[in-house]
Structures are given as C-alpha cells and as structure tokens.
Design an enzyme around this catalytic site. Structure first.
Site, short mmCIF file in Angstrom:
data_model
loop_
_atom_site.label_atom_id
_atom_site.label_comp_id
_atom_site.label_asym_id
_atom_site.label_seq_id
_atom_site.Cartn_x
_atom_site.Cartn_y
_atom_site.Cartn_z
N HIS A 1 1.67 -12.85 115.24
CA HIS A 1 1.14 -11.51 114.87
C HIS A 1 0.66 -11.60 113.42
O HIS A 1 1.46 -11.60 112.49
CB HIS A 1 2.22 -10.43 115.01
CG HIS A 1 1.74 -9.06 114.64
ND1 HIS A 1 1.98 -7.95 115.42
CD2 HIS A 1 1.04 -8.59 113.58
CE1 HIS A 1 1.47 -6.88 114.85
NE2 HIS A 1 0.88 -7.25 113.72
N HIS B 1 -2.58 -10.43 110.50
CA HIS B 1 -3.81 -9.72 110.12
C HIS B 1 -4.59 -10.58 109.14
O HIS B 1 -4.10 -10.88 108.05
CB HIS B 1 -3.46 -8.38 109.45
CG HIS B 1 -2.72 -7.46 110.35
ND1 HIS B 1 -3.35 -6.56 111.18
CD2 HIS B 1 -1.39 -7.31 110.58
CE1 HIS B 1 -2.44 -5.90 111.89
NE2 HIS B 1 -1.24 -6.34 111.54
N LEU B 2 -5.79 -10.98 109.55
CA LEU B 2 -6.62 -11.79 108.65
C LEU B 2 -7.73 -10.98 108.00
O LEU B 2 -8.39 -11.47 107.08
CB LEU B 2 -7.24 -12.97 109.43
CG LEU B 2 -6.28 -14.11 109.80
CD1 LEU B 2 -6.98 -15.15 110.66
CD2 LEU B 2 -5.70 -14.77 108.54
N ASN C 1 -7.39 -5.09 114.55
CA ASN C 1 -7.58 -3.75 113.96
C ASN C 1 -8.49 -3.79 112.74
O ASN C 1 -8.13 -3.34 111.66
CB ASN C 1 -6.23 -3.08 113.64
CG ASN C 1 -5.41 -3.82 112.60
OD1 ASN C 1 -5.53 -5.03 112.45
ND2 ASN C 1 -4.58 -3.10 111.86
N LYS D 1 -4.12 -5.95 122.61
CA LYS D 1 -3.23 -5.21 121.73
C LYS D 1 -3.27 -3.72 122.01
O LYS D 1 -4.34 -3.11 122.03
CB LYS D 1 -3.67 -5.47 120.27
CG LYS D 1 -2.94 -4.65 119.23
CD LYS D 1 -1.49 -5.08 119.10
CE LYS D 1 -0.72 -4.16 118.19
NZ LYS D 1 -0.29 -4.80 116.96
N HIS E 1 2.29 -2.34 119.78
CA HIS E 1 2.83 -1.67 118.59
C HIS E 1 3.70 -0.54 119.12
O HIS E 1 3.20 0.49 119.57
CB HIS E 1 1.71 -1.13 117.69
CG HIS E 1 2.26 -0.52 116.42
ND1 HIS E 1 2.15 -1.11 115.19
CD2 HIS E 1 2.99 0.62 116.22
CE1 HIS E 1 2.77 -0.37 114.28
NE2 HIS E 1 3.29 0.68 114.88
N HIS F 1 6.87 -6.87 116.10
CA HIS F 1 7.57 -6.52 114.86
C HIS F 1 8.71 -5.53 115.10
O HIS F 1 8.73 -4.43 114.57
CB HIS F 1 6.60 -5.98 113.79
CG HIS F 1 5.51 -5.07 114.27
ND1 HIS F 1 5.74 -3.99 115.07
CD2 HIS F 1 4.17 -5.07 114.03
CE1 HIS F 1 4.60 -3.38 115.30
NE2 HIS F 1 3.63 -4.01 114.69
N ASP G 1 3.32 -10.45 110.91
CA ASP G 1 2.67 -9.18 110.59
C ASP G 1 2.21 -9.19 109.13
O ASP G 1 2.17 -8.15 108.47
CB ASP G 1 3.59 -7.98 110.86
CG ASP G 1 2.83 -6.67 110.88
OD1 ASP G 1 1.58 -6.69 110.95
OD2 ASP G 1 3.49 -5.61 110.81
N HIS H 1 -3.31 -5.78 101.95
CA HIS H 1 -4.09 -4.65 101.44
C HIS H 1 -4.22 -4.89 99.94
O HIS H 1 -3.22 -5.26 99.29
CB HIS H 1 -3.36 -3.32 101.64
CG HIS H 1 -3.22 -2.91 103.08
ND1 HIS H 1 -4.23 -2.29 103.78
CD2 HIS H 1 -2.19 -3.06 103.95
CE1 HIS H 1 -3.82 -2.05 105.02
NE2 HIS H 1 -2.59 -2.52 105.16
C1 NCD Z 1 -0.66 -3.33 109.70
C2 NCD Z 1 -2.01 -3.38 109.00
O1 NCD Z 1 -2.05 -3.20 107.78
O2 NCD Z 1 -3.02 -3.64 109.65
N1 NCD Z 1 0.26 -2.63 108.85
C3 NCD Z 1 1.60 -2.71 108.87
O3 NCD Z 1 2.26 -1.96 108.14
N2 NCD Z 1 2.23 -3.57 109.63
C4 NCD Z 1 -0.79 -2.71 111.05
C5 NCD Z 1 0.40 -2.91 111.92
O4 NCD Z 1 0.67 -4.03 112.39
O5 NCD Z 1 1.13 -1.93 112.16
ZN ZN Z 2 0.52 -5.81 112.37
#
Ligand code: NCD
Ligand code: ZN
Length: 346
Positions: free
Chosen positions: A14, A16-17, A42, A100, A137, A175, A248, A252
């Site tokens: 899991h 996020h790239l 996402n 997802k 999720h 998660h 996860d 940001h």
């Molecule tokens: C994730 C994101 O920033 O895309 N944020 C998070 O708090 N885990 C989204 C997600 O996996 O819920």
């Molecule tokens: Zn995530």
C-alpha cells in the site's frame, strides 16, 4: 545479539507515489529498498480505467532510477460508474493487480469514491469470479460516528456484509489500526488479509495530541489508543500468515500539512525498513520480520517472493533524515520518536 539480518527484498502492499514533482522525488525512495509496491490510485483525477493505469505506470517508470528493478503494481479506483468489463480486462491483460475501494469522503482524494456500496456489487461479483483482490479503506464516513470508531463500525456494518454477499472475493483490509480489525482478521478465512503500516506499529494517539498538536502524525485511519497499537505489534511479531506490510507512505508537502486544515498522510518510505527492524527487534521477533515484509504479501497475491535480498545492520543510533526536498516543496519524513539502531545496508 543479532546485529545483521538478511531478508528477501520487501514489498510494499500500500503506497502513495503521487504524480509530477513529488512522484519524481519519492519513487526512488521506495525503489531503494522495495522490490514491488501496490500503488494507490487516489490521484486527482483518480486512476479509473485500465488506460489510466497504464499511463500512470509509464510515468512511475520514468521517475525510477535506471535499472532500479522496482515493479509498480497498479490499482484502479472503484467508483459507482466503474465498468466490470474494463476491470476484468485490465486484470487479464496484466495491467492491474487490485482494485481500491474508498468510501466517498473517507480520506485524502476520496471524493469520487463509493457512496452506495450496493451500486458496485456487479464489479465485486466480476472481481470474485476473476480472482482480482479488493483493497479496502475500512472507515465509515457517517459524521455521527466518532473518528476513533470508524474502522470498527465499518467492519461490522459494511465489510462483513460485503464479504457475506460476495463469496470468494479476496479482500485486503488496509492499514488496520484497531484490535477489532485484528480480531476480524483472525476469524477470517483465506480470502481475508490485512496490511499494517510502519507508523501504526510505532505511534498511538498520544503522539498526535499530548503535549502539543503534531500534524505530522496525522493520518487516516487516525492512530488509536496504545492498546490497539499493541494488538497490531502482537499480530505481526507473533506472525500471522495473512498480515503483511503496507506502509501507506503518503507524502504531502509541509505547507499542505501545516495549516488550519492539514492533509492526512505520513511519509515513511525512506525509514520504514529500519523502523520495522527496530520494532521486531524490541519484540524479540527479528526472525518474523521477513514473513511480514517479504513473504506473506506475495503469497496472498499469488506472486513469487523476490529473489533479491536486503541487508539490515544494527550499528546505530542513526539520526533519521528530517525531510525530502521535492520540486513542490519539502516533505517531512516520519519521525518514529525513538532511537533507531538499525539501518539498511546500501
Ligand atoms: C492517504 C493519502 O494521503 O493519500 N492518507 C492517509 O492519511 N493515509 C490516503 C489513505 O490511504 O487514506
Ligand atoms: Zn493510503
């Protein structure tokens, strides 16, 4: 005392790239230690179709260092408009590894997610038939439900009924953060798995709120009481065959996290393997680390484990890198808030 550990190269189930300048900065961080990752869809706009996933995969590959050996495993973002035939085709032609489910409004960039779960039943049925797993999720979005209860309520009111009416569907509870989720996984059959993040093994809600508010520890699902974290640590360090790592890691840039309504997400990719070695070492369970990071995930997804290895060395303490610079601004790296004696031998 064990001070060196060689394991099969881990996978991240899991991740996020992102895209653009952040993708360019974070992709090499995951490729440094991991063989493969399930890449979350996402983006804005989300990865909806097989064609979207192929285009995103090409952008990821372009962001990787030459000969990195890292394989992005793509996912599709389920919406009420998702076409079952497109999903099955994208699975058959090898484009996507999972789909997802975001309940609409549950987390970052989830506005296009599912409002009425019954509307996606034809997609779920087609996925069960095709053997395509669903990453979930698992939080309800009802504003009446307390944020610390949203995972437990989701399991009872959404997930369990969904699994009951979709026999054979392979589901990954992503998660997980509660002892309720641990209990549900334990009583599930071989179609049910769970990912656990690095940060949920190391922090509880006091890290976010006690002695000052620390937005860098804010993620979704939000960290719960210490008792829940302890249940997660026990699950993975005692060893459960269908619990595996999904970091996860969710970058940001700081200006978006440090504001009156800051984004949810913790960026942990650079430090995850050192942190996990620390957690498993403290639990006297270093011999179970490899199953969690490198064996259980591939087994559930029906893939061979990596043939490469990763070496961890205990010669710290090692100060953690504070931030990663990206073309869009700095991203703070997860600070586990304790001494880390381990590092990855590079
Ligand atoms: C994730 C994101 O920033 O895309 N944020 C998070 O708090 N885990 C989204 C997600 O996996 O819920
Ligand atoms: Zn995530």
């Amino acid at each position: 005392m064990v001070d060196r550990l060689v394991i099969r190269r881990p996978d991240d189930w899991h991740l996020h790239l992102r895209d653009g300048a952040v993708l360019a900065a974070v992709a090499p961080e995951s490729a440094r230690h991991f063989a493969r990752a399930i890449v979350m869809p996402n983006l804005v706009p989300p990865v909806l179709t097989g064609a979207d996933a192929r285009a995103y995969r090409a952008r990821i590959e372009a962001a990787l260092p030459p000969a990195s050996g890292f394989t992005p495993l793509m996912t599709l973002y389920l919406t009420e408009q998702t076409d079952p035939a497109d999903v099955v085709q994208a699975h058959r032609d090898g484009t996507v590894t999972a789909v997802k489910l975001y309940p609409a409004g549950a987390t970052t960039n989830s506005a296009s997610g599912v409002r009425d779960i019954r509307k996606v039943q034809p997609v779920l049925d087609a996925m069960a038939e095709a053997g395509l797993p669903l990453c979930v999720h698992g939080e309800v979005t009802d504003p009446e439900v307390d944020i610390f209860d949203r995972e437990a309520v989701f399991i009872e009111t959404v997930l369990d009924p969904l699994r009951a009416r979709t026999p054979g569907l392979r589901v990954i509870m992503e998660h997980i953060t509660t002892e309720d989720a641990v209990a549900y996984l334990r009583q599930g059959d071989e179609t049910l798995a769970a990912t656990v993040t690095t940060h949920h093994l190391m922090i509880d809600r006091n890290h976010i709120l006690a002695g000052g508010i620390r937005p860098q520890y804010y993620c979704l699902p939000v960290a719960k009481r210490a008792r829940h974290r302890d249940a997660l640590v026990e699950l993975v360090t005692r060893g459960h065959p269908r619990a595996f790592l999904g970091t996860d890691s969710a970058p940001h840039v700081d200006p978006l996290k440090l504001q009156p309504c800051g984004c949810a997400g913790i960026f942990s990719a650079p430090v995850t393997m050192a942190c996990l070695a620390q957690v498993f070492d403290e639990a006297g369970a270093l011999d179970r680390l490899e199953a969690f990071t490198s064996l259980n995930g591939p087994a559930f997804y029906g893939l061979p484990p990596s043939e490469e290895t990763l070496t961890l060395v205990k010669d710290g303490p090692h100060p953690a890198p504070e931030r990663l610079e990206t073309g869009d601004g700095p991203v703070t790296v997860f600070d586990p808030g304790r001494e880390i004696l381990w590092r990855v031998q590079e």
